[in-house]
Design an enzyme around this catalytic site. Structure first.
Site, PDB file in Angstrom:
ATOM      1  N   TYR A  63     -16.167  10.281  51.896  1.00  0.00           N
ATOM      2  CA  TYR A  63     -15.286   9.110  51.903  1.00  0.00           C
ATOM      3  C   TYR A  63     -15.413   8.388  50.585  1.00  0.00           C
ATOM      4  O   TYR A  63     -16.527   8.133  50.133  1.00  0.00           O
ATOM      5  CB  TYR A  63     -15.632   8.163  53.053  1.00  0.00           C
ATOM      6  CG  TYR A  63     -14.407   7.895  53.907  1.00  0.00           C
ATOM      7  CD1 TYR A  63     -13.306   7.246  53.351  1.00  0.00           C
ATOM      8  CD2 TYR A  63     -14.337   8.332  55.218  1.00  0.00           C
ATOM      9  CE1 TYR A  63     -12.161   7.037  54.113  1.00  0.00           C
ATOM     10  CE2 TYR A  63     -13.207   8.129  55.975  1.00  0.00           C
ATOM     11  CZ  TYR A  63     -12.114   7.478  55.421  1.00  0.00           C
ATOM     12  OH  TYR A  63     -10.984   7.284  56.167  1.00  0.00           O
ATOM     13  N   GLU A  65     -13.152   5.395  49.160  1.00  0.00           N
ATOM     14  CA  GLU A  65     -12.097   4.399  48.908  1.00  0.00           C
ATOM     15  C   GLU A  65     -12.409   3.687  47.595  1.00  0.00           C
ATOM     16  O   GLU A  65     -13.570   3.387  47.310  1.00  0.00           O
ATOM     17  CB  GLU A  65     -12.080   3.350  50.026  1.00  0.00           C
ATOM     18  CG  GLU A  65     -11.411   3.836  51.297  1.00  0.00           C
ATOM     19  CD  GLU A  65     -11.403   2.750  52.367  1.00  0.00           C
ATOM     20  OE1 GLU A  65     -10.704   2.942  53.374  1.00  0.00           O
ATOM     21  OE2 GLU A  65     -12.079   1.719  52.208  1.00  0.00           O
ATOM     22  N   ASP A 209      10.537  10.944  37.835  1.00  0.00           N
ATOM     23  CA  ASP A 209       9.933  11.734  38.912  1.00  0.00           C
ATOM     24  C   ASP A 209       9.933  13.189  38.439  1.00  0.00           C
ATOM     25  O   ASP A 209      10.883  13.934  38.665  1.00  0.00           O
ATOM     26  CB  ASP A 209      10.730  11.572  40.212  1.00  0.00           C
ATOM     27  CG  ASP A 209      10.081  12.335  41.367  1.00  0.00           C
ATOM     28  OD1 ASP A 209       9.081  13.037  41.123  1.00  0.00           O
ATOM     29  OD2 ASP A 209      10.571  12.219  42.507  1.00  0.00           O
ATOM     30  N   THR A 235       3.946  15.958  41.021  1.00  0.00           N
ATOM     31  CA  THR A 235       3.126  16.709  41.960  1.00  0.00           C
ATOM     32  C   THR A 235       2.148  17.545  41.135  1.00  0.00           C
ATOM     33  O   THR A 235       2.357  17.758  39.937  1.00  0.00           O
ATOM     34  CB  THR A 235       3.962  17.685  42.812  1.00  0.00           C
ATOM     35  OG1 THR A 235       4.630  18.594  41.930  1.00  0.00           O
ATOM     36  CG2 THR A 235       4.983  16.962  43.662  1.00  0.00           C
ATOM     37  N   LYS A 238       3.302  22.340  42.030  1.00  0.00           N
ATOM     38  CA  LYS A 238       4.493  23.152  41.748  1.00  0.00           C
ATOM     39  C   LYS A 238       4.179  24.038  40.537  1.00  0.00           C
ATOM     40  O   LYS A 238       3.220  24.790  40.594  1.00  0.00           O
ATOM     41  CB  LYS A 238       5.717  22.258  41.619  1.00  0.00           C
ATOM     42  CG  LYS A 238       6.013  21.549  42.963  1.00  0.00           C
ATOM     43  CD  LYS A 238       7.211  20.627  42.967  1.00  0.00           C
ATOM     44  CE  LYS A 238       7.374  19.978  44.345  1.00  0.00           C
ATOM     45  NZ  LYS A 238       8.448  18.973  44.374  1.00  0.00           N
ATOM     46  N   ARG A 244      -2.150  21.005  46.423  1.00  0.00           N
ATOM     47  CA  ARG A 244      -1.074  20.180  46.955  1.00  0.00           C
ATOM     48  C   ARG A 244      -1.455  18.710  46.770  1.00  0.00           C
ATOM     49  O   ARG A 244      -2.472  18.251  47.289  1.00  0.00           O
ATOM     50  CB  ARG A 244      -0.952  20.516  48.441  1.00  0.00           C
ATOM     51  CG  ARG A 244       0.251  20.036  49.163  1.00  0.00           C
ATOM     52  CD  ARG A 244       0.541  20.951  50.337  1.00  0.00           C
ATOM     53  NE  ARG A 244       1.048  22.201  49.808  1.00  0.00           N
ATOM     54  CZ  ARG A 244       2.288  22.361  49.338  1.00  0.00           C
ATOM     55  NH1 ARG A 244       3.169  21.374  49.377  1.00  0.00           N
ATOM     56  NH2 ARG A 244       2.669  23.506  48.832  1.00  0.00           N
TER      57      ARG A 244
HETATM   58  C1  PLP Z   1       8.588  17.915  45.335  1.00  0.00           C
HETATM   59  C2  PLP Z   1       9.171  16.617  44.957  1.00  0.00           C
HETATM   60  C3  PLP Z   1       8.673  15.412  45.458  1.00  0.00           C
HETATM   61  C4  PLP Z   1       7.692  15.299  46.602  1.00  0.00           C
HETATM   62  O1  PLP Z   1       6.559  16.017  46.614  1.00  0.00           O
HETATM   63  P1  PLP Z   1       5.759  16.185  48.013  1.00  0.00           P
HETATM   64  O2  PLP Z   1       4.414  16.606  47.548  1.00  0.00           O
HETATM   65  O3  PLP Z   1       6.493  17.214  48.793  1.00  0.00           O
HETATM   66  O4  PLP Z   1       5.739  14.871  48.698  1.00  0.00           O
HETATM   67  C5  PLP Z   1       9.197  14.227  44.973  1.00  0.00           C
HETATM   68  N1  PLP Z   1      10.168  14.220  44.045  1.00  0.00           N
HETATM   69  C6  PLP Z   1      10.689  15.363  43.562  1.00  0.00           C
HETATM   70  C7  PLP Z   1      11.754  15.273  42.528  1.00  0.00           C
HETATM   71  C8  PLP Z   1      10.220  16.597  43.994  1.00  0.00           C
HETATM   72  O5  PLP Z   1      10.755  17.712  43.501  1.00  0.00           O
END
Ligand code: PLP
Length: 417
Positions: A63, A65, A209, A235, A238, A244
């Protein structure tokens, strides 16, 4: 340091198998599925055995936080080092003044970015969902659409390219508090400078994003949003090929707001095993091998786009700059949903997606996973042919399935298996 459970390899399920054969069977079944079908989902990849080792480690028990040196729990002195390493590596990799590596997912990172910069009810300009915006860019089914007033920009229906004139006009009309650039299916580089210019003109924050392209950015195969955006959300799983999870990058002046927006505003305890795995992935991404990988991902995607176009599919924007492309299979006589089913039967796994023409479902493909397997341009060109063969003629699926099995057998994602 003594380790309680010795892993013979990240894919070893011996321990689990002895205790819970039912679940061990599922892990092995999924490994088999991933190893014998083609993973063309643009958001997926094969993370390394080292990353998997960190994920399956006793750090999962801790844990923690708060942030390194300021935790709400005792016993954090070792995991603090892991998080500091992850942060330092992320800052160095992306040339950012500040990094937060605690976000549990990409969506959590976007939520934190909004929490850091916005108040409920604020207006936000983002890519509309029918054009490739993510759920967190204003879907009514998501917190974003419920708590903020989203205005959507789109792509030009002919070219498939972002309509920057529309972005400017909408920004002038609606005076958003923030502009979001980033998409789940845009195949071209994002012009961050153009978005910054509009944001500056209307006094909006710019949130990038970069969930999809961040791995290409790490490998020098795509432009970086870091010099332009106030906050970059991403993320780690990817193209970047880590565990993840999510992360945020920003300048020093927003660092404290971003950190507080993650914890305690939107999350509780940090997942230290995932953070350690992120550190491992950032370390991998800083190597020349990863740079070569990122460029190969793009080269393969270009070959795939050319091959599919040559087979008669309609490729959005005529090609790609990135790891992903979207196509309309209609010229081959099938719609997106039927196509996905036929391809699945032939061992090719992928998603349907929105296309520039409203109400048409297309297909989204990516090359991050197959490139990790070691496939190059020759294999990708062959995949384009197999893809079209399976689409044209349902009865050809069985033959294609055999060739996919042969191909994936020659390029196993986890060779030791
Ligand atoms: C994949 C993605 C997310 C979210 O990622 P998660 O890990 O699935 O929550 C947010 N914005 C864009 C543009 C994405 O391609």
């Amino acid at each position: 340091m003594p380790v309680a459970h010795t892993l013979e390899g990240p894919l070893s399920v011996d321990v689990l198998g002895r205790q819970d054969p039912e679940l061990a069977e599922i892990l092995l079944g999924e490994l088999e599925r991933q190893s014998t079908t083609l993973q063309l989902i643009a958001a997926e990849n094969f993370t390394s055995p080292a990353v998997l080792a960190a994920l399956g480690s006793p750090l999962a028990n801790k844990y923690a936080e708060g942030y390194p040196g300021a935790r709400h729990h005792g016993g954090c002195e070792i995991v603090d080092v892991a998080e500091r390493i992850a942060v330092e590596r992320a800052k160095a990799l992306f040339g950012a003044e500040h990094a937060n590596v605690q976000s549990h997912s990409g969506s959590s990172a976007v939520l934190a970015a909004y929490a850091a910069l916005l108040r409920p009810g604020d207006t936000v300009l983002a890519m509309g969902l029918p054009h490739g915006g993510h759920l967190t860019h204003g879907s009514p089914a998501n917190f974003s659409g419920r708590w903020f007033d989203f205005v959507g920009y789109g792509v030009d229906p002919e070219s498939g390219l972002i309509d920057h004139e529309q972005v400017r006009t909408l920004a002038r009309t609606h005076r958003p508090k923030a502009i979001v650039c980033g998409s789940i299916s845009y195949p071209r580089h994002i012009d961050y400078a153009a978005f910054r210019e509009v944001a500056d003109e209307v006094g909006a924050y710019l949130i990038a994003d970069a969930a999809h392209p961040i791995g290409l950015v790490a490998g020098g195969a795509a432009p970086s949003p870091v010099p332009y955006a106030d906050v970059v959300c991403a993320t780690t799983h990817k193209v970047l090929r880590g565990p993840r999870g999510g992360m945020l990058l920003c300048g020093s002046e927003l660092a404290e707001r971003v950190d507080r927006a993650v914890f305690p505003f939107t999350q509780g305890g940090a997942q230290m095993h995932t953070i350690a795995a992120k550190a491992v992935a950032f370390g991998e991404a800083a190597t020349p091998a990863f740079t070569a990988y990122a460029h190969q991902v793009v080269a393969n995607a270009r070959v795939l786009a050319q091959g599919l176009a040559a087979e008669g599919l309609a490729v959005t924007t005529g090609g790609t700059d990135t790891h992903l492309l979207t196509v309309d299979p209609a010229p081959l006589g099938v719609d997106g949903r039927t196509a996905r089913g036929r391809l699945a039967a032939a061992g090719m796994v992928l998603d349907t997606c929105a296309l520039p023409h409203p109400d048409v479902r297309g297909l989204r493909l990516g090359t991050a996973a197959l490139t990790t397997q070691g496939m190059g341009e020759a294999e990708t060109a062959r995949i384009a042919v197999l893809f079209a063969t399976a689409l044209r003629d349902e009865s050809a699926g069985r033959g294609v399935r055999e060739e996919v099995r042969d191909l994936t057998g020659r390029f196993p994602p986890y060779p030791a298996h």
